[in-house]
Design an enzyme around this catalytic site. Structure first.
Site, PDB file in Angstrom:
ATOM      1  N   ASP A 232      -6.365 -42.648   6.890  1.00  0.00           N
ATOM      2  CA  ASP A 232      -5.118 -41.888   7.008  1.00  0.00           C
ATOM      3  C   ASP A 232      -5.366 -40.387   6.794  1.00  0.00           C
ATOM      4  O   ASP A 232      -6.448 -39.979   6.334  1.00  0.00           O
ATOM      5  CB  ASP A 232      -4.129 -42.428   5.952  1.00  0.00           C
ATOM      6  CG  ASP A 232      -2.676 -42.311   6.372  1.00  0.00           C
ATOM      7  OD1 ASP A 232      -2.382 -41.491   7.272  1.00  0.00           O
ATOM      8  OD2 ASP A 232      -1.841 -43.020   5.788  1.00  0.00           O
TER       9      ASP A 232
ATOM     10  N   ASP B 117       4.609 -44.327  12.471  1.00  0.00           N
ATOM     11  CA  ASP B 117       5.168 -45.030  11.312  1.00  0.00           C
ATOM     12  C   ASP B 117       6.488 -45.687  11.670  1.00  0.00           C
ATOM     13  O   ASP B 117       7.034 -46.449  10.884  1.00  0.00           O
ATOM     14  CB  ASP B 117       5.395 -44.048  10.156  1.00  0.00           C
ATOM     15  CG  ASP B 117       4.149 -43.890   9.303  1.00  0.00           C
ATOM     16  OD1 ASP B 117       3.186 -44.643   9.512  1.00  0.00           O
ATOM     17  OD2 ASP B 117       4.145 -43.004   8.426  1.00  0.00           O
TER      18      ASP B 117
HETATM   19  C1  DGJ Z   1       1.240 -42.865   6.189  1.00  0.00           C
HETATM   20  C2  DGJ Z   1       0.898 -43.983   7.134  1.00  0.00           C
HETATM   21  O1  DGJ Z   1       1.262 -43.648   8.422  1.00  0.00           O
HETATM   22  C3  DGJ Z   1       1.570 -45.249   6.655  1.00  0.00           C
HETATM   23  O2  DGJ Z   1       1.344 -46.293   7.571  1.00  0.00           O
HETATM   24  C4  DGJ Z   1       1.062 -45.605   5.292  1.00  0.00           C
HETATM   25  O3  DGJ Z   1      -0.297 -45.938   5.363  1.00  0.00           O
HETATM   26  C5  DGJ Z   1       1.278 -44.438   4.349  1.00  0.00           C
HETATM   27  N1  DGJ Z   1       0.758 -43.218   4.862  1.00  0.00           N
HETATM   28  C6  DGJ Z   1       0.650 -44.709   3.012  1.00  0.00           C
HETATM   29  O4  DGJ Z   1       0.779 -43.642   2.173  1.00  0.00           O
END
Ligand code: DGJ
Length: 739
Positions: free
Chosen positions: A468, A534
């Protein structure tokens, strides 16, 4: 300063191999004719549909036919517009190279010293031209590489080397490909968190359209694929040319049309002031610029997909059904709870279980702990081993979330090494999501991360990393010198990924950046899928996935089935809509299954079973889209490469103005073959109000209809009346009786 382009042997070699000619590269239904005659930088005479066999004499005639006439009150020589346009040639549009030596050498005039044509790739399928040039006055050398892949994708990059003894500052180095004047419209992308790759169309007028990305990551709103096409071009019609600047730091992607009748698409890295100062002998290399052409967007995409699928590292094993813990438990890590989730996941057919954020250091929420890549003894007193054992025991692989480039000020790492945080000298940027960025160009910070990640992968049975990156790079400099650091940071992350992959080749990596903020072909050269967004609300995902798949094939796009009520939009959607949308990707589930009812789990199991049956088709076939005039409906399909079968999804995203709606063509099938067309369970519930009243669509039955590919792509099939936010599936198989 940057990786040196390997030009096979040496520059001198290329000089001796100099071949002053017109070069016709042709593959995958595309022709690229390069003019490397004389000593001028290479110009593209034609980029587009294949031209067939052409002799050198034909090529000369083609070049003559394409050459413009001189115009009054411009320079008194024909303006030579090369892939790296130069003002010294009379070109007054955007130059390919912009740089200087304390104000001198600000305009280049390169002379070609040699060119070479060679075959690249595992089976020599990539036809490549390398051109070397020198500017004696500016004391620069240049190498331009142009590749035409078997897929028809063109890839090019440039490298400039300083041969003088004072510093040459590079402001910008970009390459350009011409498009015909008939391109009347531009399509590119914008977006934000939860709404990535949102299309925007504009007229292609005179002037410069520059899509700059200054976010220090690829960006939600990156141009992504900047397309120029004939008026009204669509999925299946209209000529269209598109480019993608493959870089995960700053980038510039441009469309330029001048009154001289010159139209082009270009791209390069967006360099911050002073980022590239070349000492004598140092080089700077641009990112790869990818370019594809098609009759309609599907054909353009098809070439990108074929290119990606031909790569040696392309994931070829069946894409496992993922369960990701993020929207199921967030930071509530607890072995019992996660064991129950893993059991439910396995019971519906999941094959990979990914533990998301919250397992390390003081990371009990999103304000602390980033940087402390040691398993938290508070929540995992016996390490991750007990959970990994449960997961593996249930027949699933274990995956783990990391965010290596980031650091919370509230972390042991930040307390020990505040000087590892990127900063413009003394000035540290405002935090974002309570975090800062580690300066990976600092060898100590880099080594620390490499050691921590390597240890995690060595000590635990981890088969997958969700990597991430949750903030933009703001004021991102090297703290010691204060100099801008986005370029160095981006290359350091690539190195880190490469090193980890070399050490742990069995581990797959997902590129995530606050959802879909890092989706580009350079990060995908070292990762195995992208997290598209997301937002897992299926209504929004229809468009996010459609446009993400313009560049990358479905097997590389993570798409999850969320909870009945979306966490990011609060929209409530039926399971069939959520699942029927998510199977068009690399399927996952991100939902607290311990709270799902038995009926929901049963239905979910049916969808997972279907995904496993069709993933071979979805992940190797040709992606197609309908050009529907009814804005309430979308049609997406995947047709097997051999044309023997297909799966289509009809999605209603709104209520339809026409009631009942008209027919839709099923594109991409073999016109000469006959097919059986029927609803595909569990996506066979056409629950529009007409069906509720007992009025069925005549062909909507288990036996369906039997029609030829030609009829299906011409007359098509009547659409069912659907409630908004519904998806139904259509299965097409070659009819046993072809007569
Ligand atoms: C942002 C990501 O896009 C999410 O899927 C998740 O992993 C969160 N971060 C976790 O902090």
């Amino acid at each position: 300063m940057s990786a040196t382009i390997s030009v096979g042997q040496t520059l001198t070699d290329a000089v001796s191999a100099a071949d002053p000619s017109l070069i016709h590269l042709s593959a995958g239904g595309v022709s690229l004719v390069l003019d490397v005659r004389g000593s001028r930088l290479p110009a593209i005479v034609h980029w587009g549909a294949a031209l067939g066999d052409l002799s050198q004499r034909d090529l000369v005639d083609l070049a003559v036919a394409a050459a413009p006439q001189p115009i009054g009150f411009s320079v008194d020589v024909p303006v030579h517009v090369s892939m790296l346009p130069e003002q010294s040639a009379g070109w007054l549009g955007t130059p390919g190279l912009s740089g200087h030596r304390q104000g001198r050498a600000w305009s280049s005039a390169f002379t070609v010293t040699g060119s070479r044509r060679e075959r690249r790739g595992a089976d020599d399928t990539t036809d490549t031209v390398i051109v070397c040039a020198r500017d004696e006055v500016a004391e620069l050398e240049l190498v331009i590489e142009v590749e035409l892949h078997a897929s028809g994708v063109v890839r090019s990059r440039a490298q400039v080397t300083n041969t003088g003894d004072d510093v040459y500052w590079v402001n910008d180095l970009s390459l350009f490909l011409p498009v015909p004047e008939e391109t009347a419209e531009l399509l590119d992308f914008t977006g934000h968190h939860l709404r990535e790759r949102s299309p925007q169309r504009t007229a292609f007028t005179h002037g410069l359209r520059v899509r700059e990305n200054r976010t220090g990551r690829t960006g939600y709103d990156s141009a992504y694929v900047l397309c120029a096409g004939s008026a009204g071009f669509g999925n299946r019609h209209g000529q269209v040319w598109g480019i993608h600047t493959a870089f995960s730091g700053g980038s510039r992607t441009l469309a330029e049309r001048t009154f001289h009748g010159r139209s082009s698409l270009g791209g390069g890295e967006l360099l911050l002031p002073g980022e590239i100062g070349l000492a004598e002998g140092e080089s700077y290399t641009t990112p790869w610029l990818y370019a594809s052409y098609g009759e309609g967007l599907d054909e353009l995409s098809g070439r990108f997909h074929r290119y990606l699928r031909a790569r040696a590292q392309h994931p070829r094993s069946a894409r496992p059904v993922v369960v990701n813990t993020w929207e199921a438990v967030y930071f509530d890590h607890d072995l019992d709870r996660l064991t129950r989730l893993a059991e439910a996941a396995a019971s519906v057919g999941a094959e990979r279980f990914v533990l998301d954020d919250g397992w390390f250091g003081s990371r009990r929420n999103d304000t602390s702990g980033l940087g402390d890549w040691t398993v938290s003894t508070e929540v995992w007193p016996q390490g991750l081993e007990p959970l990994i054992k449960v997961v593996n025991g249930l027949g699933m692989e274990f995956g783990l979330w990391v965010e290596p480039e980031m650091i919370n000020p509230d972390s042991d790492l930040a307390r020990a090494h505040p000087d590892w945080i990127m900063a413009a000298g003394e000035r540290v940027s405002p935090t974002a999501r309570s975090q800062q960025v580690l300066d990976l160009a600092n060898p100590q910070a880099y080594d620390y991360l490499l050691e921590r990640l390597d240890a995690l992968l060595t000590e635990n049975a981890i088969r997958y990393l969700k990597w991430d990156h949750n903030r933009d790079l703001v004021d991102a400099g090297h703290p010691g010198t204060g100099r801008a650091g986005v370029h160095d940071q981006t290359l350091a992350v690539y190195r880190l990924l490469d090193e980890l992959r070399a050490r742990h080749p069995a581990v797959e990596i997902e590129s995530c950046s606050s959802g879909g903020g890092r989706v580009d072909l350079e990060v995908l050269a070292r990762t195995d899928r992208v997290w598209a967004s997301d937002c897992i609300d299926a209504h929004e995902r229809v468009m996010i996935q459609r446009w993400t798949s313009l560049l990358i094939p479905l097997e590389l796009i993570g798409s999850h089935i969320g909870a009945p009520r979306s966490h990011t939009t609060r929209r409530e959607l039926p399971l069939d809509m959520r699942a029927g949308t998510a199977i068009f990707g690399h399927l996952g589930i991100e939902w607290d299954l311990t709270r799902a009812s038995e009926d929901e789990l049963d239905r979910l199991r049916q969808w997972v079973t279907l995904y496993k049956q069709v993933r071979g088709l979805l992940h190797t076939g040709v992606l197609v889209h309908g050009d529907l005039s009814n804005p309430a409906y979308e049609l997406t399909g995947v047709v097997a490469q051999d044309g023997s079968q297909a799966l289509y999804a009809i999605t209603a995203t709104a209520t339809s103005a026409s009631y009942p709606p008209g027919s839709v063509a099923l594109p991409g099938l073999d016109p000469a073959r006959t097919y059986r067309v029927r609803p595909q369970p569990p996506g066979d519930i056409a629950d529009g109000n007409a069906a509720d009243w007992g009025a069925a669509l005549p062909w909507w039955s288990p036996s369906g209809v039997r029609l030829s590919g030609r009829v299906l792509d011409t007359a098509g099939l009547r659409l069912p009346v659907l409630y908004p936010d519904r998806v139904v599936l259509i299965r097409v198989t070659e009819a046993a009786d072809q007569a």
